[in-house]
Write an enzyme that holds these catalytic residues in place. Structure first.
Site, PDB file in Angstrom:
ATOM      1  N   HIS A  47      -1.436   0.968   2.994  1.00 14.33           N
ATOM      2  CA  HIS A  47      -2.790   1.330   3.420  1.00 14.33           C
ATOM      3  C   HIS A  47      -3.050   2.819   3.195  1.00 14.33           C
ATOM      4  O   HIS A  47      -3.772   3.461   3.961  1.00 14.33           O
ATOM      5  CB  HIS A  47      -2.997   0.936   4.887  1.00 14.33           C
ATOM      6  CG  HIS A  47      -2.808  -0.525   5.126  1.00 14.33           C
ATOM      7  ND1 HIS A  47      -3.841  -1.426   5.105  1.00 14.33           N
ATOM      8  CD2 HIS A  47      -1.670  -1.250   5.334  1.00 14.33           C
ATOM      9  CE1 HIS A  47      -3.363  -2.643   5.310  1.00 14.33           C
ATOM     10  NE2 HIS A  47      -2.046  -2.560   5.456  1.00 14.33           N
ATOM     11  N   HIS A  51      -7.845   1.828  -0.282  1.00 15.13           N
ATOM     12  CA  HIS A  51      -7.000   0.640  -0.237  1.00 15.13           C
ATOM     13  C   HIS A  51      -7.777  -0.584   0.232  1.00 15.13           C
ATOM     14  O   HIS A  51      -8.898  -0.473   0.754  1.00 15.13           O
ATOM     15  CB  HIS A  51      -5.801   0.878   0.694  1.00 15.13           C
ATOM     16  CG  HIS A  51      -6.195   1.049   2.129  1.00 15.13           C
ATOM     17  ND1 HIS A  51      -6.612   2.257   2.648  1.00 15.13           N
ATOM     18  CD2 HIS A  51      -6.248   0.159   3.161  1.00 15.13           C
ATOM     19  CE1 HIS A  51      -6.898   2.118   3.923  1.00 15.13           C
ATOM     20  NE2 HIS A  51      -6.688   0.855   4.264  1.00 15.13           N
ATOM     21  N   ASP A  53      -7.610  -4.147   2.625  1.00 10.29           N
ATOM     22  CA  ASP A  53      -6.967  -4.858   3.731  1.00 10.29           C
ATOM     23  C   ASP A  53      -7.075  -6.352   3.488  1.00 10.29           C
ATOM     24  O   ASP A  53      -8.176  -6.872   3.221  1.00 10.29           O
ATOM     25  CB  ASP A  53      -7.666  -4.540   5.059  1.00 10.29           C
ATOM     26  CG  ASP A  53      -7.324  -3.168   5.595  1.00 10.29           C
ATOM     27  OD1 ASP A  53      -6.472  -2.485   5.004  1.00 10.29           O
ATOM     28  OD2 ASP A  53      -7.937  -2.784   6.623  1.00 10.29           O
ATOM     29  N   HIS A  57      -3.223  -8.572   7.454  1.00  8.29           N
ATOM     30  CA  HIS A  57      -3.109  -7.295   8.175  1.00  8.29           C
ATOM     31  C   HIS A  57      -3.273  -7.494   9.685  1.00  8.29           C
ATOM     32  O   HIS A  57      -2.579  -6.840  10.479  1.00  8.29           O
ATOM     33  CB  HIS A  57      -4.164  -6.335   7.627  1.00  8.29           C
ATOM     34  CG  HIS A  57      -4.048  -4.925   8.087  1.00  8.29           C
ATOM     35  ND1 HIS A  57      -2.845  -4.336   8.414  1.00  8.29           N
ATOM     36  CD2 HIS A  57      -5.001  -3.962   8.272  1.00  8.29           C
ATOM     37  CE1 HIS A  57      -3.056  -3.071   8.776  1.00  8.29           C
ATOM     38  NE2 HIS A  57      -4.343  -2.835   8.713  1.00  8.29           N
ATOM     39  N   HIS A 162     -11.659  -5.255  12.583  1.00  7.21           N
ATOM     40  CA  HIS A 162     -10.732  -5.848  11.624  1.00  7.21           C
ATOM     41  C   HIS A 162     -10.561  -7.346  11.886  1.00  7.21           C
ATOM     42  O   HIS A 162     -10.604  -8.171  10.964  1.00  7.21           O
ATOM     43  CB  HIS A 162      -9.351  -5.178  11.705  1.00  7.21           C
ATOM     44  CG  HIS A 162      -9.218  -3.917  10.924  1.00  7.21           C
ATOM     45  ND1 HIS A 162      -9.457  -2.683  11.473  1.00  7.21           N
ATOM     46  CD2 HIS A 162      -8.863  -3.701   9.619  1.00  7.21           C
ATOM     47  CE1 HIS A 162      -9.241  -1.744  10.549  1.00  7.21           C
ATOM     48  NE2 HIS A 162      -8.887  -2.334   9.421  1.00  7.21           N
ATOM     49  N   GLU A 174     -11.236   0.268   2.275  1.00 12.08           N
ATOM     50  CA  GLU A 174     -11.356   1.474   3.103  1.00 12.08           C
ATOM     51  C   GLU A 174     -11.004   2.702   2.281  1.00 12.08           C
ATOM     52  O   GLU A 174     -10.235   2.627   1.327  1.00 12.08           O
ATOM     53  CB  GLU A 174     -10.434   1.354   4.320  1.00 12.08           C
ATOM     54  CG  GLU A 174     -10.839   0.219   5.245  1.00 12.08           C
ATOM     55  CD  GLU A 174      -9.837  -0.080   6.348  1.00 12.08           C
ATOM     56  OE1 GLU A 174     -10.273  -0.498   7.437  1.00 12.08           O
ATOM     57  OE2 GLU A 174      -8.622   0.075   6.110  1.00 12.08           O
TER      58      GLU A 174
END
Length: 210
Positions: A47, A51, A53, A57, A162, A174
């Site tokens: 991360h 990057h 997700d 995660h 998230h 992100e």
């Protein structure tokens, strides 16, 4: 055709979310030192910097890098520039007027890209509220991208944004660098590496205008 590089340069000048995300880049073979080639070793979190997700995660048994459709990171994307105050996060009311359709890849420029090349972590960054995340799940988008390190506030105790997004199969980008890129529609390429059971991956994100 114009290509916009929306990836933060990977170096020690990046902000890092916590001490659990160590970054080290070391030249282990050097032609200047008489070696036959240059060879570099990198140690970093999945991360780091700009990057993606994956559901894994924050979702037990969720999809990892090898499972998520590449269409989540390649195809038509819509970049929206939001004029919101530094003291608040992105809300449902900010998103409702935007042209967001099912299957979209949505990128939000909240004016924070400049901080992605500052080594000091900006802990009061802007992110999404839970109502904004729930709205995006109702719209059934593919991917949401934002211009700092997390869609949850710093040191959130349970990372609700998230969990809302990833449990609905919405992947997250992100750390995008969107400063200076005109709002509009583009082709995005932000493909993750194919880490087996990877919960995230650094990406080289670009926007293409034909």
């Amino acid at each position: 055709m114009q290509i916009y590089d929306i990836t933060a340069e990977v170096s020690q000048n990046l902000p890092f979310y916590s001490e659990s995300d160590p970054f080290d880049m070391k030249r282990v073979l050097s032609m200047e030192a008489g070696d036959f080639c240059n060879l570099t070793r990198v140690t970093m979190s999945l991360h780091t910097g700009t990057h993606a997700d994956m559901p894994l995660h924050f979702v037990g048994g969720g999809a990892g890098c090898q499972d998520v459709p590449l269409e989540n990171f390649f195809g038509k994307a819509k970049l929206f520039r939001l004029d919101i105050s530094p003291a608040r996060d992105v809300t449902h009311a900010d998103l409702a007027p935007l042209d967001i359709q099912a299957g979209d890849i949505i990128l939000l420029d909240t004016g924070q890209s400049i901080h992605m090349q500052e080594s000091n972590l900006k802990k009061d960054y802007k992110t999404l509220t839970t109502c904004a995340a729930e709205y995006l799940t109702q719209k059934k988008i593919r991917t949401i991208g934002i211009d700092y390190l997390s869609v949850d506030s710093y040191n959130s105790p349970d990372f609700p944004v998230h969990k809302i997004l990833l449990s609905s199969g919405i992947t997250v980008l992100e750390g995008l660098v969107l400063q200076g890129v005109p709002a509009g529609e583009y082709t995005i390429s932000a493909l993750p590496l194919k880490f087996k059971d990877g919960d995230g991956s650094p990406v080289r994100a670009v926007l293409v205008k034909y």
